[in-house]
Structures are given as C-alpha cells and as structure tokens.
Design an enzyme around this catalytic site. Structure first.
Site, mmCIF file in Angstrom:
data_model
loop_
_atom_site.group_PDB
_atom_site.id
_atom_site.type_symbol
_atom_site.label_atom_id
_atom_site.label_comp_id
_atom_site.label_asym_id
_atom_site.label_seq_id
_atom_site.Cartn_x
_atom_site.Cartn_y
_atom_site.Cartn_z
ATOM 1 N N GLU A 5 0.847 -1.199 0.000
ATOM 2 C CA GLU A 5 0.000 0.000 0.000
ATOM 3 C C GLU A 5 0.881 1.247 0.000
ATOM 4 O O GLU A 5 2.109 1.168 0.061
ATOM 5 C CB GLU A 5 -0.893 0.022 1.257
ATOM 6 C CG GLU A 5 -2.382 -0.181 0.975
ATOM 7 C CD GLU A 5 -3.078 1.088 0.554
ATOM 8 O OE1 GLU A 5 -2.399 2.008 0.032
ATOM 9 O OE2 GLU A 5 -4.303 1.180 0.715
ATOM 10 N N ASP A 42 -9.850 2.541 -3.165
ATOM 11 C CA ASP A 42 -8.759 2.356 -2.209
ATOM 12 C C ASP A 42 -7.819 3.556 -2.335
ATOM 13 O O ASP A 42 -8.250 4.691 -2.250
ATOM 14 C CB ASP A 42 -8.070 1.016 -2.468
ATOM 15 C CG ASP A 42 -7.352 0.467 -1.252
ATOM 16 O OD1 ASP A 42 -6.728 1.259 -0.523
ATOM 17 O OD2 ASP A 42 -7.394 -0.751 -1.019
ATOM 18 N N ASN A 85 -9.499 5.742 3.672
ATOM 19 C CA ASN A 85 -8.441 5.317 2.759
ATOM 20 C C ASN A 85 -8.093 6.417 1.775
ATOM 21 O O ASN A 85 -8.882 7.331 1.517
ATOM 22 C CB ASN A 85 -8.914 4.083 1.971
ATOM 23 C CG ASN A 85 -7.881 2.979 1.961
ATOM 24 O OD1 ASN A 85 -6.685 3.233 1.915
ATOM 25 N ND2 ASN A 85 -8.353 1.747 2.009
#
Length: 294
Positions: free
Chosen positions: A20, A204, A153
C-alpha cells in the site's frame, strides 16, 4: 469513458500480503506492506531490487517524508502517528486509536502541500463507523478531523491544497472536502464526489495528477479509474491483479505505479502482492513533506 488494457510490468514480485501507500519521494518510489509493518524504497526500476528501510512491530499504513531532519518519516502506524528515524526507531506523537471502543489501526495517509500529515483509520473487523480521519500539524498535534467512517483510505490533495479527496472503501464512496490551506480546517462537510455501486469494486488508494484529475485504485475490480474534477469517469485501466491498493504517478515521465495485495485472493498470480508499472498519458507530482520535526 474509455476502458483499456495496457502493457503492465511486474516491477517487484514481492508476494506482499497488503502492499500500500505508494509515493514518489526524494527521487525514489516508497511503499509499505501494511500487516508486516515494513517500509521499502525502489530507486531504479530497471534493476528492481527494493531496499527495506524499516520493519516495525506494528502495522504500517503509510509514510510521508519529513522536511527536517532528512531521512526521517512521519508514519501512520499501529494505533497512531509516529516519527520514524533513519535507523528505524519510533517516536510517538499520539495514539488516538488506543482510545476507541473496538480494536483499530491506522491506514493510508499523505502529507498535504502545506506540510500537514493526514491519515485514516479503521477497525480490524471493519466495524461500521469506527474509522476516522486525523490531521497532524507541524507542531506535532494530532487532531481528529472526521469520524463515522468505516475504512478511511487514500487521502489525496490537489496541488494547491484546497481540495481533499477521501475514500471510505467499505461504503464504496469517494468524498471531497474544501480545505483552508492556511489553517488546515475543513471549510465544509464532506460531499459525495463519487458513489460506487455493487460490482464496480471499492475505492482504495488515490492520487491527483498534473491535470487535476483523480486516479483511484479499485479494490476487487482489478482496475484503476481516472475521474475528472467534476466527477465524470474519464478512463478505466485494467490491471492483472484483483486487488490494486494504491496508485502513484511518476513526476517526470508518464508511468503509473500500482501496489497490489494477495490478501483475500484465492488463486494469486505474480501480480498479486506486487508493484506494477504501466504507461499512462499524464504525469503526477512528488510527495509533499511533513514540515514538522524535532
């Protein structure tokens, strides 16, 4: 709206569980593997050997460079916000998620152009409404800016710092807020910028490109979307992994870097849990730094 499949290279086949937070900072691409608490850098993708910069004993959601001292990071880690020194030591600024009613952790985060650090949180079991958005000011004060989120997010800012985009992944919603670039205060409540529907995937990680358009990693859909600032879907690019997690546009050439996850993938390929690279028609900007320090 157009949809295309473009040549996609697996730059790092790291078999990461939950890669991420990809950012272009100080001439290098940095990213995390959240659940293992690891921070990596990639300096030259022609020789794609990532270097591990740190490994924490808590989940590591995202980092941003610290303006001074060089080599340090501000991190959304564990239950709060910490400074991460070049030798990997943590100095906690605050741990607000220690004070929540359900076990929770920090998630994605980014510095804004004015030098503040913004990061979201979520409950480990994705309890509805348990997530928040925090702002860390240059003096080290951590402020809860929004609550009632579920999986906060992909915070992303426009180049002038006046617009903040925030995804609530579980709700399938991308929010947008106007921000006072001087104080960091929200000038109005978040408005719904995009509402996704069942079957479209979940928003996301996000980034804003040099033209002011928003790029969104679509978890569960194996796709990246680009939205005009008025909310129109401009383009969809497919990627060979079902769970893309973050997007990063190179600041000096037309390349998009995408982190992906193996988490929740029944039959993962080399592209799941990897760093991918693909050509795109626009550039991004380098990550902003947190302008605090000790």
């Amino acid at each position: 709206m157009t949809s295309t499949a473009v040549p996609t290279a697996v730059v790092v086949d790291g078999a990461y569980e939950l890669a991420e937070g990809g950012r272009w900072a100080d001439g290098r691409y940095v990213y995390v593997d959240i659940l293992s608490g690891r921070l990596f850098e990639l300096r030259d993708d022609t020789e794609p050997t990532p270097r591990q910069l740190a490994r924490l004993d808590v989940p590591l959601g995202a980092v941003a460079p610290v303006a001074d001292p060089p080599g340090a990071w501000i991190a959304a880690a564990g239950t709060g916000i910490a400074l991460l020194t070049p030798d990997g030591a943590l100095e906690w600024l605050d741990r607000p998620e220690d004070r929540t009613p359900v076990p929770s952790r920090m998630n994605d985060g980014v510095a804004d152009p004015a030098g503040r650090f913004w990061a979201g949180s979520m409950a480990y079991d994705a309890t509805h409404g348990a997530g928040s958005l925090y702002r860390t000011d240059p003096d080290g004060t951590v402020v809860r800016v929004l609550d009632g989120l579920t999986i906060a997010n992909g915070p992303a800012f426009t180049a002038d710092g006046t617009l903040l985009y925030l995804a609530d992944t579980a709700a399938g919603t991308i929010l947008r807020c106007r921000v006072d670039p001087v104080s960091g205060d929200l000038l109005d409540g978040p408005e719904t910028f995009v509402q996704l529907h069942v079957g479209e995937g979940s928003p996301d990680g996000m980034t804003v490109d040099a033209e002011g358009c928003l790029w969104v990693a679509m978890w569960g859909a194996g796709a990246i979307r680009r939205y005009h600032h008025d909310g129109w879907l401009l383009h969809t690019v497919t990627v060979p992994a079902p769970h893309p997690t973050s997007v990063c546009l190179h600041p000096s050439d037309n390349r998009l870097y995408v982190t992906t996850a193996r988490y929740g993938v029944k039959s993962p390929t080399a592209a799941s849990g990897a760093v991918l690279r693909l050509p795109v028609p626009v550039r991004g900007t380098a990550a902003s730094s947190w302008r605090g320090g000790r």
